[in-house]
Write a protein that holds these residues in place. Structure first.
Motif, PDB file in Angstrom:
ATOM      1  N   PRO A 237       0.809  -1.231   0.000  1.00 37.29           N
ATOM      2  CA  PRO A 237       0.000   0.000   0.000  1.00 37.29           C
ATOM      3  C   PRO A 237       0.838   1.276   0.000  1.00 37.29           C
ATOM      4  O   PRO A 237       0.466   2.258  -0.630  1.00 37.29           O
ATOM      5  CB  PRO A 237      -0.827  -0.126   1.288  1.00 37.29           C
ATOM      6  CG  PRO A 237      -0.834  -1.563   1.617  1.00 37.29           C
ATOM      7  CD  PRO A 237       0.480  -2.105   1.138  1.00 37.29           C
ATOM      8  N   THR A 238       1.967   1.252   0.697  1.00 39.72           N
ATOM      9  CA  THR A 238       2.800   2.461   0.757  1.00 39.72           C
ATOM     10  C   THR A 238       3.326   2.830  -0.619  1.00 39.72           C
ATOM     11  O   THR A 238       3.238   3.993  -1.040  1.00 39.72           O
ATOM     12  CB  THR A 238       3.977   2.247   1.723  1.00 39.72           C
ATOM     13  OG1 THR A 238       3.483   1.988   3.037  1.00 39.72           O
ATOM     14  CG2 THR A 238       4.889   3.478   1.752  1.00 39.72           C
ATOM     15  N   TYR A 239       3.855   1.877  -1.335  1.00 43.92           N
ATOM     16  CA  TYR A 239       4.545   2.166  -2.595  1.00 43.92           C
ATOM     17  C   TYR A 239       3.698   1.828  -3.827  1.00 43.92           C
ATOM     18  O   TYR A 239       4.239   1.694  -4.926  1.00 43.92           O
ATOM     19  CB  TYR A 239       5.866   1.402  -2.640  1.00 43.92           C
ATOM     20  CG  TYR A 239       6.886   1.918  -1.652  1.00 43.92           C
ATOM     21  CD1 TYR A 239       7.428   3.182  -1.786  1.00 43.92           C
ATOM     22  CD2 TYR A 239       7.302   1.131  -0.577  1.00 43.92           C
ATOM     23  CE1 TYR A 239       8.365   3.663  -0.883  1.00 43.92           C
ATOM     24  CE2 TYR A 239       8.244   1.597   0.338  1.00 43.92           C
ATOM     25  CZ  TYR A 239       8.779   2.866   0.172  1.00 43.92           C
ATOM     26  OH  TYR A 239       9.713   3.335   1.072  1.00 43.92           O
ATOM     27  N   ARG A 240       2.392   1.747  -3.648  1.00 40.99           N
ATOM     28  CA  ARG A 240       1.504   1.432  -4.760  1.00 40.99           C
ATOM     29  C   ARG A 240       1.698   2.448  -5.893  1.00 40.99           C
ATOM     30  O   ARG A 240       1.757   3.647  -5.663  1.00 40.99           O
ATOM     31  CB  ARG A 240       0.066   1.426  -4.263  1.00 40.99           C
ATOM     32  CG  ARG A 240      -0.964   0.894  -5.260  1.00 40.99           C
ATOM     33  CD  ARG A 240      -2.284   0.662  -4.544  1.00 40.99           C
ATOM     34  NE  ARG A 240      -2.183  -0.421  -3.572  1.00 40.99           N
ATOM     35  CZ  ARG A 240      -3.111  -0.673  -2.643  1.00 40.99           C
ATOM     36  NH1 ARG A 240      -4.172   0.114  -2.537  1.00 40.99           N
ATOM     37  NH2 ARG A 240      -2.950  -1.684  -1.809  1.00 40.99           N
ATOM     38  N   VAL A 265      12.653   6.384   1.425  1.00 44.00           N
ATOM     39  CA  VAL A 265      12.862   5.826   2.753  1.00 44.00           C
ATOM     40  C   VAL A 265      11.959   6.527   3.764  1.00 44.00           C
ATOM     41  O   VAL A 265      11.921   7.756   3.819  1.00 44.00           O
ATOM     42  CB  VAL A 265      14.347   5.932   3.169  1.00 44.00           C
ATOM     43  CG1 VAL A 265      14.840   7.363   3.179  1.00 44.00           C
ATOM     44  CG2 VAL A 265      14.588   5.263   4.518  1.00 44.00           C
ATOM     45  N   PRO A 266      11.200   5.764   4.564  1.00 43.50           N
ATOM     46  CA  PRO A 266      10.398   6.378   5.627  1.00 43.50           C
ATOM     47  C   PRO A 266      11.250   6.633   6.866  1.00 43.50           C
ATOM     48  O   PRO A 266      12.141   5.836   7.194  1.00 43.50           O
ATOM     49  CB  PRO A 266       9.327   5.313   5.914  1.00 43.50           C
ATOM     50  CG  PRO A 266      10.012   4.015   5.597  1.00 43.50           C
ATOM     51  CD  PRO A 266      10.979   4.308   4.479  1.00 43.50           C
ATOM     52  N   HIS A 288       3.736   5.319   5.835  1.00 42.11           N
ATOM     53  CA  HIS A 288       4.067   3.887   5.706  1.00 42.11           C
ATOM     54  C   HIS A 288       2.884   3.110   6.282  1.00 42.11           C
ATOM     55  O   HIS A 288       2.911   2.657   7.415  1.00 42.11           O
ATOM     56  CB  HIS A 288       5.363   3.615   6.468  1.00 42.11           C
ATOM     57  CG  HIS A 288       6.014   2.309   6.136  1.00 42.11           C
ATOM     58  ND1 HIS A 288       5.649   1.529   5.064  1.00 42.11           N
ATOM     59  CD2 HIS A 288       7.024   1.629   6.757  1.00 42.11           C
ATOM     60  CE1 HIS A 288       6.408   0.458   5.029  1.00 42.11           C
ATOM     61  NE2 HIS A 288       7.252   0.488   6.043  1.00 42.11           N
ATOM     62  N   ILE A 289       1.827   2.977   5.477  1.00 42.83           N
ATOM     63  CA  ILE A 289       0.514   2.601   5.983  1.00 42.83           C
ATOM     64  C   ILE A 289       0.046   1.245   5.436  1.00 42.83           C
ATOM     65  O   ILE A 289       0.562   0.731   4.448  1.00 42.83           O
ATOM     66  CB  ILE A 289      -0.522   3.689   5.626  1.00 42.83           C
ATOM     67  CG1 ILE A 289      -0.307   4.237   4.200  1.00 42.83           C
ATOM     68  CG2 ILE A 289      -0.436   4.855   6.589  1.00 42.83           C
ATOM     69  CD1 ILE A 289      -0.843   3.443   3.085  1.00 42.83           C
TER      70      ILE A 289
END
Length: 798
Positions: A237-240, A265-266, A288-289
């Motif tokens: 989900p974060t990097y969709r 980077v988170p 970052h979910i």
């Protein structure tokens, strides 16, 4: 970068005028070697500057260096004298340098920075906090941990050599040349840029990460860093859409990604949204979910914004703050372009409306232009993005794209000003858009049009006669734009005309050859032009527009216009429109209007199951009072897919049905929520109101340094709402006051100011403050809150 907090700081250091800072040398290469004592917040560094002399007879070099302890400066491998002036480091050369010669100096130093470089989690005694080190150079904060020329109007190759505990990942700009394992259990990471960039874009990030490696169709490596404990729930989900975004932006701009890699980077406790460091974007780990968090606060648009900066800001960089729109407006615009590509034309148009609203709101305060040393956040980001939209609309999409491609190709890795974009219009399209640049970039304000229309006949022919008047303040002058008019008829057909409007008062006539009955008239259908409009319409016209306007924004405007119309007149139309409408914002507006109507309960049940969380949120937020007959339907929201809706449902239902609170607490006991623990903290707040002392204890824990700043903020605000200040909270509250994270410190300050007005809490705060051995720097930060001095005789105004 996404966030407004840094703007005010940058205005102080880069916004002194329209011209960039003068330079005595051209910095060509920075080679930085660093190691850290993270528990103490110390950086030990050795930096080498390679430069070319620009002025003849140069006998000294001034570098930016704020509270940096310099051990030694070497020139040609020999020590030279220097003076540390607190915010500047002044080096004296043994002989004068000639213009054009290349030379270098090396500086060994130590720093304990409060800006520029952040040590996160190293003082947390619980062991729960993530331990990280990360940098933030924008606006000009690298001077707090690197002696350097810290201004964006110079581009150079950077090289970073970082030694740290081998258990951690280390990221920096450019290509990873090698890693060397050292006997003491550390690794030395060596990164180097291949092309020059401005120093504020230098970065490092250190933490415990996994790395997902992907690649675009053109072979660009993407390095997606993630927290190992969040891989399964949060990586996708974060990097969709991350790979797809690069490919779409390359195709739109006609210029390949201009760097050798792209990493993201988170980081914890990041005060901004994200930062477009060259080849390596840093973003707050609140993005970052998981899948549910994606519904409430996805990283997609921020991801696209920072990606666009790799071209606009990193590849071509504004030479002074007055031209910062060339970075932030472009990144904002192309982020919205990507959102439109991924989520549809309506999402693109909705973003445009948000930008217009923010820009118009800024004009209520002042009428500054975009090109100005201090234009304000809404102009640098949203208004400038809207101006780019109007460039597409005015000159044509293909012409606009050709101009932007030419602009990028002509200025690779260079500093730019607005005149460079203007010249690209001339060179790539043969257009001299002086009038457009003058009214939208160099002049402030926006047009305000008053529109009226009537049906007329002339020579036995029918026309719709539209009166247009520019009613903005005369000091703003008149605006010239091509504007589309659309006359929609009751049979569903319509006529359109696009014509130039540039006078104070104008009349536009559109033939109505068949003498059809008019249903409604649109001025600038689709809302492309940044403007205010006064256009009175009857309920009948608004209902017709809501049901038949092709563009989503025109349907939305009709729905907003119906707010003032009695429910009995609009009920059926709103119901039909809700069931037909595809875009969530229009449905949310309808839901909000229906929420206060007891007779709309059957439709409420449909709305509460709407697929978009903001629609469900809208009806829940506006429903007052909550009818008991809808309680079973509303209780389903306690398990909603959206964390935000779930938290609001817990709050509203607990207020409306206090006897069922214990059931509601059981239903939400296992949910944390998005980053910030929003559901869990709301759960604890409700439990505390029921007299649960353990809830207060847990809120105090969430306010501690063991948690990231959004969770701490939420916990502190809940404790304020409960008016609970237990002794155990005091060390965490003061820690928050002293945090370099300005959002956390600001929230803590607001809460302390509130409690200082209450005798009991004031005494507890003062006693704690007076007992602690604060450092001089800490005392300077705390004194305004806790060491009140009565005004002098003269300050009282006597």
């Amino acid at each position: 970068m996404i966030n407004c907090l840094w703007i005010g700081v940058w205005l102080q250091v880069w916004g002194q005028g329209y011209t960039p800072r003068e330079r005595l040398v051209d910095m060509e290469h920075l080679r930085l070697q660093v190691r850290f004592a993270p528990e103490k917040g110390i950086v030990y560094g050795l930096v080498q500057h390679i430069f070319q002399v620009l002025r003849p007879g140069l006998d000294s070099l001034v570098l930016d260096a704020v509270k940096i302890e310099v051990e030694e400066v070497r020139y040609h491998d020999q020590p030279i004298p220097f003076r540390n002036a607190g915010e500047q480091l002044i080096l004296r050369f043994p002989s004068k340098l000639s213009a054009g010669m290349r030379d270098s100096v090396s500086i060994r130093y130590m720093a304990t920075p409060r800006k520029g470089l952040y040590f996160i989690g190293w003082r947390d005694k619980s062991g729960k906090a993530r331990r990280q080190i990360w940098s933030q150079g924008q606006p000009t904060d690298h001077r707090h941990w690197i002696p350097c020329y810290d201004h964006p109007n110079d581009k150079l190759i950077t090289e970073t050599i970082i030694t740290f505990d081998a258990r951690y990942q280390v990221l920096s700009n450019g290509t990873l040349i090698d890693t060397v394992r050292n006997p003491d259990g550390t690794l030395t990471w060596h990164y180097r840029m291949q092309k020059p960039h401005s120093l504020y874009l230098l970065m490092i990030a250190i933490g415990e990460y996994g790395i997902e490696r992907r690649q675009t169709a053109q072979g660009l490596p993407l390095l997606l860093y993630y927290y190992p404990d969040r891989k399964d729930c949060c990586l996708e989900p974060t990097y969709r859409h991350s790979v797809e975004m690069v490919e779409k932006l390359e195709a739109e701009l006609g210029v390949p990604f201009p760097w050798e890699k792209y990493a993201q980077v988170p980081v914890a406790d990041y005060v901004y949204g994200a930062m477009e460091n060259t080849t390596a974007t840093v973003f707050g780990d609140f993005y970052h979910i998981d899948e549910r968090g994606y519904l409430d606060r996805s990283y997609v648009e921020t991801n696209a914004h920072e990606l666009a900066h790799q071209w606009f800001g990193d590849y071509v960089t504004a030479s002074s703050f007055a031209h910062l729109w060339l970075q932030e407006s472009f990144a904002t615009h192309y982020a919205r372009f990507i959102v439109g590509q991924l989520m549809g034309e309506d999402a693109y148009a909705w973003g445009r409306r948000i930008e217009h609203n923010l820009a118009l709101s800024a004009s209520q305060k002042d009428q500054l232009p975009i090109i100005h040393p201090n234009p304000g956040y809404a102009r640098i980001y949203q208004k400038g993005s809207a101006v780019l939209d109007m460039m597409r609309y005015t000159f044509g999409n293909e012409t606009y794209r050709r101009v932007i491609t030419h602009y990028l190709h002509k200025h690779p890795y260079e500093l730019v000003e607005t005149k460079d974009l203007f010249q690209s219009f001339q060179e790539a399209a043969g257009i001299t858009p002086d009038w457009f640049f003058e009214q939208w970039l160099y002049r402030g304000g926006e047009p305000h049009y008053r529109i009226q229309y009537q049906s007329i006949e002339k020579n036995n022919k029918a026309y719709t006669q539209i009166f247009v008047e520019q009613i903005q303040d005369s000091s703003l002058g008149l605006f010239r734009m091509p504007i589309t008019f659309a006359v929609h008829y009751e049979d569903g057909s319509y006529d359109t005309l696009r014509t130039w409007i540039d006078e104070r008062r104008e009349v536009v006539e559109i033939p109505n050859n068949a003498k059809k009955n008019i249903a409604f008239v649109l001025f600038d259908p689709g809302g492309w032009i940044l403007k205010q409009v006064t256009f009175e319409k009857s309920p009948t016209e608004l209902i017709a527009q809501l049901e038949k306007a092709p563009a989503m924004l025109d349907r939305y405007d009709a729905a907003v216009g119906l707010r003032r119309v009695p429910y009995s007149i609009k009920k059926e139309a709103l119901t039909r429109a809700y069931r037909k409408e595809k875009f969530w914002a229009v449905r949310a507006e309808i839901a909000a209007q229906l929420a206060g109507e007891p007779t709309a309960q059957e439709l409420f049940r449909e709305v509460l199951q709407d697929p978009h969380p903001q629609v469900r949120f809208a009806v829940l937020a506006h429903m007052n009072p909550i009818p008991a007959t809808l309680r079973p339907d509303l209780e389903k929201l306690l398990q909603d897919s959206s964390y935000v809706v779930q938290a609001l449902a817990l709050e509203r239902l607990s207020e409306a049905f206090p006897r069922r609170v214990s059931d509601y607490l059981k239903m939400t006991a296992s949910t944390l929520g998005i980053v910030g623990h929003n559901v869990r903290i709301k759960h604890l707040e409700v439990a505390a109101l029921q007299g649960d002392p353990k809830a207060i204890e847990k809120l105090v824990e969430y306010a501690s340094p063991a948690y990231e700043f959004r969770t701490r903020q939420n916990a502190l605000r809940s404790l304020k709402a409960l008016n609970a200040l237990p002794v155990s909270l005091l060390p965490y509250l003061f820690d928050a006051l002293l945090s370099p994270n300005t959002r956390l410190a600001g929230a803590a300050r607001e809460i302390v100011e509130y409690w200082m007005q209450q005798t009991r809490h004031r005494q507890a705060l003062l006693e704690y403050y007076q007992r602690q051995p604060w450092t001089p720097a800490e005392r300077v930060l705390l004194m305004p809150l806790f060491e009140y001095k009565p005004p002098s005789f003269y300050q009282r105004g006597n």
